[in-house]
Structure formats: structure tokens, C-alpha cells
Design a protein around this motif. Structure first.
Motif, short mmCIF file in Angstrom:
data_model
loop_
_atom_site.label_atom_id
_atom_site.label_comp_id
_atom_site.label_asym_id
_atom_site.label_seq_id
_atom_site.Cartn_x
_atom_site.Cartn_y
_atom_site.Cartn_z
N LYS A 115 1.19 -1.32 0.01
CA LYS A 115 -0.32 0.14 -0.24
C LYS A 115 0.92 1.09 0.26
O LYS A 115 0.76 2.28 -0.41
CB LYS A 115 -0.94 -0.02 1.23
CG LYS A 115 -2.03 -0.60 1.08
CD LYS A 115 -2.94 -1.35 2.19
CE LYS A 115 -4.58 -1.55 1.08
NZ LYS A 115 -5.56 -1.81 2.98
N TRP A 116 2.03 1.17 1.04
CA TRP A 116 2.30 2.59 0.72
C TRP A 116 3.31 2.43 -0.22
O TRP A 116 3.54 3.21 -0.81
CB TRP A 116 3.93 2.29 2.40
CG TRP A 116 5.13 3.74 2.20
CD1 TRP A 116 4.84 4.49 2.86
CD2 TRP A 116 5.91 3.67 1.91
NE1 TRP A 116 5.62 5.63 2.77
CE2 TRP A 116 6.29 5.48 2.00
CE3 TRP A 116 6.36 3.26 0.29
CZ2 TRP A 116 7.41 5.82 1.80
CZ3 TRP A 116 7.83 4.12 0.39
CH2 TRP A 116 7.63 5.32 0.18
N ASP A 117 4.00 1.25 -0.84
CA ASP A 117 4.77 1.80 -2.28
C ASP A 117 4.13 1.97 -3.56
O ASP A 117 4.16 2.58 -4.13
CB ASP A 117 5.22 0.12 -2.96
CG ASP A 117 6.06 -0.13 -1.87
OD1 ASP A 117 7.18 0.71 -1.53
OD2 ASP A 117 6.89 -1.44 -2.10
N MET A 118 2.72 1.70 -2.86
CA MET A 118 1.85 2.15 -4.67
C MET A 118 1.54 3.84 -4.56
O MET A 118 1.51 4.21 -5.47
CB MET A 118 0.18 1.39 -4.28
CG MET A 118 -0.81 1.21 -5.60
SD MET A 118 -2.57 1.23 -4.85
CE MET A 118 -2.93 1.92 -6.60
N VAL A 119 1.35 4.15 -2.74
CA VAL A 119 1.20 6.22 -3.56
C VAL A 119 2.79 6.77 -3.35
O VAL A 119 2.27 7.74 -2.88
CB VAL A 119 -0.19 6.39 -2.37
CG1 VAL A 119 -1.30 5.60 -2.70
CG2 VAL A 119 0.47 5.70 -0.28
N ASN A 120 3.50 6.05 -3.00
CA ASN A 120 4.86 6.32 -3.38
C ASN A 120 5.64 6.44 -3.95
O ASN A 120 6.78 6.02 -3.60
CB ASN A 120 5.66 6.48 -1.53
CG ASN A 120 4.92 7.65 -0.76
OD1 ASN A 120 4.56 8.20 -0.75
ND2 ASN A 120 3.31 6.89 0.05
N PRO A 121 5.19 6.14 -5.40
CA PRO A 121 5.89 4.76 -6.21
C PRO A 121 7.58 5.67 -6.71
O PRO A 121 6.99 7.09 -6.83
CB PRO A 121 5.30 4.88 -7.83
CG PRO A 121 4.65 5.85 -7.56
CD PRO A 121 4.47 6.33 -6.11
N GLU A 122 8.24 5.20 -7.22
CA GLU A 122 9.69 5.84 -7.88
C GLU A 122 9.33 6.89 -9.11
O GLU A 122 9.19 7.83 -9.57
CB GLU A 122 11.02 4.76 -8.04
CG GLU A 122 12.00 5.71 -8.61
CD GLU A 122 13.49 4.80 -8.16
OE1 GLU A 122 13.53 3.91 -7.95
OE2 GLU A 122 14.45 5.90 -8.55
N MET A 123 7.82 5.96 -9.66
CA MET A 123 7.31 6.01 -11.03
C MET A 123 6.76 5.35 -11.52
O MET A 123 6.76 4.42 -10.79
CB MET A 123 8.87 6.22 -11.99
CG MET A 123 8.98 4.82 -12.65
SD MET A 123 10.16 4.88 -14.28
CE MET A 123 11.40 3.32 -13.28
N VAL A 124 5.39 6.10 -12.76
CA VAL A 124 4.68 5.51 -12.86
C VAL A 124 4.40 5.32 -14.33
O VAL A 124 4.76 5.57 -14.51
CB VAL A 124 2.82 6.08 -12.68
CG1 VAL A 124 2.08 5.46 -13.17
CG2 VAL A 124 3.01 6.39 -10.69
N MET A 125 4.50 4.41 -14.72
CA MET A 125 4.45 3.82 -16.21
C MET A 125 3.49 3.73 -16.31
O MET A 125 3.03 2.61 -16.59
CB MET A 125 5.28 2.32 -16.44
CG MET A 125 7.09 2.52 -15.60
SD MET A 125 7.54 0.83 -15.58
CE MET A 125 6.85 0.90 -13.48
N ILE A 126 3.31 4.46 -17.96
CA ILE A 126 1.90 4.14 -18.26
C ILE A 126 2.18 3.64 -19.96
O ILE A 126 2.56 4.66 -20.62
CB ILE A 126 0.92 5.30 -18.28
CG1 ILE A 126 0.44 5.81 -16.76
CG2 ILE A 126 -0.42 5.03 -19.25
CD1 ILE A 126 -0.61 6.62 -16.39
N GLY A 127 1.64 2.64 -20.51
CA GLY A 127 2.26 2.54 -21.62
C GLY A 127 0.79 2.15 -22.59
O GLY A 127 -0.12 1.89 -22.38
N THR A 128 0.90 3.36 -24.00
CA THR A 128 -0.18 3.26 -24.74
C THR A 128 -0.01 2.60 -26.12
O THR A 128 1.35 2.44 -26.27
CB THR A 128 -0.37 4.58 -25.16
OG1 THR A 128 0.48 5.97 -26.07
CG2 THR A 128 -0.75 5.68 -23.47
N GLU A 129 -0.50 2.64 -27.19
CA GLU A 129 -0.40 1.51 -28.08
C GLU A 129 1.03 2.63 -29.12
O GLU A 129 1.76 2.11 -29.80
CB GLU A 129 -1.36 2.13 -29.08
CG GLU A 129 -0.96 1.54 -30.06
CD GLU A 129 -2.04 1.05 -31.51
OE1 GLU A 129 -3.01 1.18 -30.68
OE2 GLU A 129 -2.30 -0.17 -32.38
#
Ligand SMILES: NC(=O)c1ccc[n+]([C@@H]2O[C@H](COP(=O)([O-])OP(=O)(O)OC[C@H]3O[C@@H](n4cnc5c(N)ncnc54)[C@H](O)[C@@H]3O)[C@@H](O)[C@H]2O)c1
Length: 412
Positions: free
Chosen positions: A139-153
Motif C-alpha cells: 500500500k505504501w509503495d503504491m502511493v509513493n512509487p519511484e515512477m508510474v509507467m503508463i504504456g499506450t499503443e
């Protein structure tokens, strides 16, 4: 905002509960699950009552492939995708309206495009959004991530990626970096992030092995000294893919270390692996140049023979290593380099179109000094040439084709 989760296991349940602090969250799992904040329900209700469907099902390795028993001798195998395909089939089956499907399970680069997109009904949209989360602190990692990766086409910030960022901005505690790339790029960022950690641990433990064998070495003195080396080792330097490691020291040091590994019976030879990879990478680039040269009937010119720009030294040069592999083919090869101390096959000028490898890049090599070193062509490039830039920095050159080696995106 209604969110649905398919897969409420070690990752999915905690993540669903974090979302449930702000949004209405339903979830479905093939096993009975319980939650105080997530409504555990049927796949039909989860899918039809949710705008966003997060898939957090397993992508398992085969038995014996988790690293807890020796596996390096075993045939390489991909993760299993049955559960993801089943989750996609569930979305296809129950969705009565278009859904925004987000896969957070870990898969290897290329998997989404090859296996999942072809299966998902075309009315739905798909993002690949893997998490950097560790057990025990989900839970902590999810709201304090090093980065959020979002892959699109296509790797661009389209409407859907922005929408997901807006959702995350409502729950994040650390104002994270958002990385938007193609599906394939985000698959790569996630999996190679883990590989960098494995490689780092493998290297420091190798020093530990040497300490035990050689004597008079406290591994912590060595690794602490390296850990504080923020100029080259612990930082972004050397994180631009391009030409291989070169020069008077690095290649020969690794080559000599092969002897040390053998002398002290370390039992493995990471140096050989590193040097072997370096050679095959050079060969891959050489083969790429040769293929273009043969196809277009052009000679090959390597722009820069010294191991880096602004110096004459050709010792340990990656340009000549590439040249070595080019020479195995029946194509013309020359170098252009005003300073190179090895003048074999070096010419001053090239009066015909050619396949040109831009081996030198002053900005990449010397950027860390803070000096603004502009790149210059060592000769006047003739129209009709194909310029292969392994640093991917070169802009348009009139009359020439510029190829950014290492960038295979359809759109940049
Ligand atoms: N656990 C982690 O720390 C972590 C971190 C990052 C990424 N991941 C990745 O996330 C994915 C899930 O990992 P996990 O640790 O939560 O696995 P898990 O096995 O704990 O949970 C997966 C859940 O999915 C359910 N499930 C399986 N098939 C299903 C189906 N067809 N329909 C609905 N539910 C189904 C299972 O019953 C289980 O509850 C994996 O790809 C993993 O690599 C995990």
C-alpha cells in the motif's frame, strides 16, 4: 468514478483497497476474497459497474524458475499468460459498453502487442501500467512509487493516459514521475528496472567473493567507495545506449579480470559475459550497417576511429571492433577521423554517398564536464548517404537518410 479489479491477490487486493479510499471499487477473483472496502462480486458486476478495469492476475513462471533453486542451466521460458488472457476474455464476455482496461501484471517486452491486444475486443481501450511494488509494503509503495509507467499503443500522452494520471494524482503521496511510453517501452522499463537491481547485487556479491578468496579485503570498504562514486557509477552517466565501452582502460581491465576470476577460482566469469556481450553488440551494429550497404550498394564509413572524440587514441576503440566485423563481409570500409593515431583505412574525405556510422558524439562523451561541445562532421557528407546515429541525437541532414539506431518506435 467506478473501478473494477480482476485478481485480488497479493498485489491486486491491497491496490484495490488503496483505490477504495477515494473511489468505488469492485473486484472479482476466481478464489473467494474478502475486503472491508472493496466490494467483492461477480465478474459481470465488476465489469459492467466499472469504467476502469484493472487486471492484477498472475503471470507465473514455470516450476523451478523462481530463483530459489539452480535454474541457469535450464531452458529459458516466458511467463505464463493464461490468467491475463482469461481476464481479457472475461472483459470481452461481460462488457456491454467500452471499458478502459489497465494491465498491471508483469510481462516481457512485446507481449501486450503480440498477445493481448489481438484478443481484446476493439471497442475497449488498453493501457499497460506495471507497478514497482514490493511485498510487505504494497500500500505504501503504491502511493509513493519511484515512477508510474503508463504504456499506450503509440507511446504518446493520449487522452486515456492523461485520464489515468488524473486518477493517480488523487491518491499519490509523493508527486511521482510519470513515464508514458509505448506498451513495449513500459514493459521494458519495468522488467529492466528489476534487471538493473539484479545486476547491481550480482556485482557487489562478486566483489564479496573476491574478498573471500584474495584476503585482506573488506567488501564494504570497496562497495562503499563505489557507492559514493556519484560522478560516473551512481548516476545517469553511461545510461545513453550507443557505442560500446572503450578506451585504454575499461576493455583491458575486464579482459585481465577474466584471469583473476580463474586464478582465484571464483567459479564464474562476469567479465567474460560483459566482454562477450560487448563484442556481439558490435557485431550486431556491424551487420546492420552491412545490410544497408549491400542493399543500397554503398561503401561504409565510420565517423570517428579514436575511442572517443577530441583525442587521438585508438587503443580499445569500439569503432575498430565494429570495423573488424564489417571486414568479414565483402563491403568497402573506411574511417574518417582528423586525430586518430592509427591511420589504417583512414581517409581525409569521402566524395561519394556512403553508409556512415556516427561513432563520435561530443555532447554524450563530454556532457558531464558541463562544457557545451557541439558536434561537427569530419567531412562533407554527400547527399544520398545513410547516416546511422547510435546516439540518436542527429537531426535532419539534407538529402540524407538519418537512422536513429535503437529507436524502433513507429512514431517518435
Ligand atoms: N506481488 C508483488 O509484489 C508484485 C509486484 C509487482 C508486480 N506484480 C505482478 O502482479 C501480478 C500479480 O501478482 P500477485 O503477487 O498479486 O499474484 P497472486 O497470485 O498473489 O494474485 C493473483 C490473483 O489473481 C487471481 N486469479 C488468477 N487467475 C484469475 C482469473 N482468470 N480471473 C480472476 N482472478 C484470477 C488469483 O486467484 C489471485 O488471487 C503478477 O504479474 C506479478 O508479477 C506483483
Amino acid at each position: 468514478m467506478n473501478i473494477g479489479f480482476i485478481g485480488l491477490g497479493k498485489l491486486g487486493l491491497d491496490c484495490a483497497e488503496v483505490f477504495a479510499e477515494k473511489f468505488t471499487v469492485r473486484g472479482y477473483d476466481i478464489y473467494p476474497r474478502e475486503s472491508d472496502s472493496v466490494k467483492v462480486c461477480t465478474p459481470e458486476e465488476t465489469i459492467n459497474e466499472s469504467d476502469w478495469i484493472f487486471i492484477a492476475v498472475p503471470t507465473p513462471h514455470e516450476a523451478g524458475y523462481d530463483g530459489s533453486v539452480p535454474s541457469s542451466h535450464m531452458t529459458p521460458k516466458d511467463f505464463g499468460h493464461d490468467a491475463v488472457l482469461d481476464a481479457i476474455a472475461t472483459v470481452n464476455k461481460y462488457a456491454t459498453s467500452p471499458k478502459k482496461v489497465v494491465l498491471i501484471s508483469t510481462v516481457l517486452p512485446g507481449t501486450t502487442r503480440k498477445k493481448f491486444i489481438t484478443t481484446l475486443d476493439s471497442k475497449h481501450q488498453f493501457l499497460y501500467n506495471p507497478y514497482l511494488i514490493a511485498m510487505g509494503s504494497v500500500k505504501w509503495d503504491m502511493v509513493n512509487p519511484e515512477m508510474v509507467m503508463i504504456g499506450t499503443e503509440d507511446g504518446n500522452w493520449n487522452g486515456l493516459a492523461k485520464e489515468l494520471v488524473d486518477i493517480y494524482n488523487q491518491i499519490m503521496q509523493n508527486n511521482p514521475r510519470y513515464i508514458v511510453g509505448t506498451w513495449d517501452e513500459c514493459e521494458a522499463v519495468k522488467i529492466f528496472y528489476n534487471t538493473f537491481i539484479s545486476a547491481k547485487v550480482g556485482l557487489v556479491n562478486m566483489i564479496q567473493d573476491f574478498a573471500m578468496k584474495i584476503g585482506n579485503i573488506n567488501v564494504d570498504v570497496v562497495t562503499d567507495a563505489l557507492a559514493q562514486s556519484t560522478m560516473r557509477i551512481m548516476g545517469p552517466k553511461y545510461m545513453t545506449a550507443g557505442m560500446g565501452d572503450a578506451g585504454a582502460c575499461h576493455p583491458r581491465d575486464n579482459i585481465a579480470l577474466r584471469w583473476l576470476a580463474e586464478e582465484y577460482n571464483i567459479g564464474y566469469d562476469l567479465f567474460d559475459t560483459i566482454m562477450h556481450a560487448r563484442e556481439v553488440q558490435a557485431k550486431n551494429l556491424a551487420d546492420y550497417l552491412v545490410e544497408i550497404a549491400k542493399d543500397k550498394r554503398l561503401p561504409i564509413v565510420i565517423h570517428g576511429k579514436a575511442y572517443k572524440p577530441d583525442v587521438p587514441y585508438c587503443i580499445g576503440s569500439y569503432s575498430t571492433l565494429i570495423g573488424h566485423y564489417i571486414k568479414e563481409h565483402n563491403v568497402s570500409l573506411h574511417y574518417v577521423d582528423p586525430l586518430a593515431d592509427d591511420r589504417v583505412s583512414v581517409v581525409e574525405d569521402v566524395n561519394v554517398p556512403a553508409v556512415i556510422l556516427m561513432a563520435h558524439n561530443r555532447a554524450v562523451t563530454y556532457g558531464y564536464t558541463g562544457e557545451n561541445k557541439e558536434d561537427v562532421f569530419y567531412f562533407e557528407i554527400k547527399p544520398g548517404s545513410v547516416i546511422v546515429d547510435p546516439w540518436r541525437k542527429l537531426g535532419d541532414v539534407p538529402g540524407c537518410e538519418v537512422i536513429h539506431y535503437g529507436n524502433t518506435r513507429q512514431t517518435s
